[in-house]
Design a protein around this motif. Structure first.
Motif, PDB file in Angstrom:
ATOM      1  N   LEU A 136       0.818  -1.276   0.005  1.00 50.14           N
ATOM      2  CA  LEU A 136      -0.076   0.143   0.073  1.00 50.14           C
ATOM      3  C   LEU A 136       0.964   1.160   0.066  1.00 50.14           C
ATOM      4  CD1 LEU A 136      -2.775  -0.905   2.578  1.00 50.14           C
ATOM      5  CD2 LEU A 136      -3.318  -0.450   0.255  1.00 50.14           C
ATOM      6  N   LEU A 137       1.618   1.417   0.882  1.00 44.04           N
ATOM      7  CA  LEU A 137       2.661   2.474   0.961  1.00 44.04           C
ATOM      8  C   LEU A 137       3.363   2.673  -0.324  1.00 44.04           C
ATOM      9  CD1 LEU A 137       3.911   1.938   4.662  1.00 44.04           C
ATOM     10  CD2 LEU A 137       2.218   3.715   3.849  1.00 44.04           C
ATOM     11  N   GLU A 142       4.920   5.203  -5.742  1.00 46.06           N
ATOM     12  CA  GLU A 142       5.035   4.731  -7.170  1.00 46.06           C
ATOM     13  C   GLU A 142       4.260   5.809  -7.915  1.00 46.06           C
ATOM     14  OE1 GLU A 142       6.316   0.224  -7.227  1.00 46.06           O
ATOM     15  OE2 GLU A 142       4.301   0.793  -7.606  1.00 46.06           O
ATOM     16  N   LEU A 143       2.947   6.171  -7.247  1.00 46.10           N
ATOM     17  CA  LEU A 143       1.951   7.075  -8.103  1.00 46.10           C
ATOM     18  C   LEU A 143       2.503   8.716  -7.889  1.00 46.10           C
ATOM     19  CD1 LEU A 143      -1.348   5.596  -6.805  1.00 46.10           C
ATOM     20  CD2 LEU A 143      -0.551   5.823  -9.082  1.00 46.10           C
ATOM     21  N   HIS A 144       3.298   8.603  -6.758  1.00 49.10           N
ATOM     22  CA  HIS A 144       3.955  10.231  -6.468  1.00 49.10           C
ATOM     23  C   HIS A 144       5.188  10.277  -7.393  1.00 49.10           C
ATOM     24  CE1 HIS A 144       5.543  13.545  -4.358  1.00 49.10           C
ATOM     25  NE2 HIS A 144       6.441  12.795  -4.237  1.00 49.10           N
ATOM     26  N   THR A 145       5.857   9.344  -7.518  1.00 48.03           N
ATOM     27  CA  THR A 145       7.112   9.225  -8.293  1.00 48.03           C
ATOM     28  C   THR A 145       6.760   9.202 -10.020  1.00 48.03           C
ATOM     29  OG1 THR A 145       8.429   8.474  -6.584  1.00 48.03           O
ATOM     30  CG2 THR A 145       9.106   8.456  -8.923  1.00 48.03           C
ATOM     31  N   THR A 153       3.554  -4.580  -7.283  1.00 48.58           N
ATOM     32  CA  THR A 153       2.922  -3.674  -6.314  1.00 48.58           C
ATOM     33  C   THR A 153       1.406  -4.231  -6.580  1.00 48.58           C
ATOM     34  OG1 THR A 153       4.564  -1.955  -6.081  1.00 48.58           O
ATOM     35  CG2 THR A 153       2.247  -1.638  -5.135  1.00 48.58           C
ATOM     36  N   TRP A 154       1.025  -3.998  -7.893  1.00 49.94           N
ATOM     37  CA  TRP A 154      -0.394  -4.200  -8.135  1.00 49.94           C
ATOM     38  C   TRP A 154      -0.888  -5.612  -7.982  1.00 49.94           C
ATOM     39  CZ3 TRP A 154      -4.150  -0.936 -10.150  1.00 49.94           C
ATOM     40  CH2 TRP A 154      -5.465  -1.659 -10.683  1.00 49.94           C
ATOM     41  N   ASN A 155      -0.030  -6.574  -8.335  1.00 51.84           N
ATOM     42  CA  ASN A 155      -0.207  -7.934  -8.209  1.00 51.84           C
ATOM     43  C   ASN A 155      -0.454  -8.234  -6.469  1.00 51.84           C
ATOM     44  OD1 ASN A 155      -0.313  -8.349 -10.775  1.00 51.84           O
ATOM     45  ND2 ASN A 155       1.758  -9.010 -10.814  1.00 51.84           N
TER      46      ASN A 155
END
Length: 202
Positions: A136-137, A142-145, A153-155
């Motif tokens: 989650l973190l 990743e969305l921030h960067t 992460t998705w899996n």
């Protein structure tokens, strides 16, 4: 020859320490936070300066936006504790002092310990997180960067979340990133006695 050896040694040392330097997640650039709002407030704010005072329902733009942001409080299907992890990490990355102050309290009400809230600032690599909490973190990071969640992460998230909840996780990070921009820029202020980001993290 001596110069070549020195250059090779410098390259070796730089390479050895590069992972240590790049391992920390970069946050938004620091700025001088506002100590008062830079917009006119409604007459009934009575000293409090909440999000609804900064973006009142009487404003045509704010009215639908409040409905959108309110969804994540009233109707989200991601477990509350996990939602707060996403929000707190996003607030820390965005230097969202107002959001951090509010969700520090809300996160503990949702089941996060005080130590876990503090550990959010250390990121997904900190000791103590479960594999899922770390994912989650990492999704927030990743969305921030890169504005993209990696397959790994998705899996990991998909092992527990439905497709609807996966969409929700991305939208939560996006929503609170935008809210941080809004609060930081317009000067949202926490109530007296509510602590924001740690001083060294602002």
């Amino acid at each position: 020859m001596k110069r070549l050896i020195l250059m090779m040694a410098f390259a070796f040392v730089s390479g050895a320490f590069a992972p240590l330097v790049s391992g920390a997640q970069e946050r938004v650039a620091p700025f001088d936070g506002l100590t008062s709002p830079r917009i006119t407030l409604p007459d009934d704010h009575e000293g409090a300066i909440s999000h609804r005072h900064m973006c009142p329902e009487s404003n045509d733009t704010c009215r639908p936006y409040l409905s959108y942001t309110g969804y994540f409080v009233r109707n989200a299907t991601i477990p509350h504790r996990e939602r707060e992890l996403l929000i707190l990490r996003t607030a820390w990355l965005s230097r969202g002092n107002y959001i951090w102050g509010r969700h520090n309290v809300m996160g503990q009400d949702a089941g996060l310990s005080r130590e876990e809230v503090s550990r959010v600032t250390a990121g997904p690599g900190a000791a103590g997180w479960s594999t899922f909490d770390a994912a989650l973190l990492r999704a927030a990071d990743e969305l921030h960067t890169s504005r993209f969640v990696s397959d790994g992460t998705w899996n990991t998230l998909a092992q527990r979340y439905t497709e609807s909840q996966l969409r929700e996780a991305v939208l939560i990070v996006g929503n609170y990133t935008q809210l941080s921009m809004f609060h930081n820029t317009l000067g949202a202020q926490l109530e007296s006695g509510v602590a924001g980001l740690p001083d060294e993290a602002r």
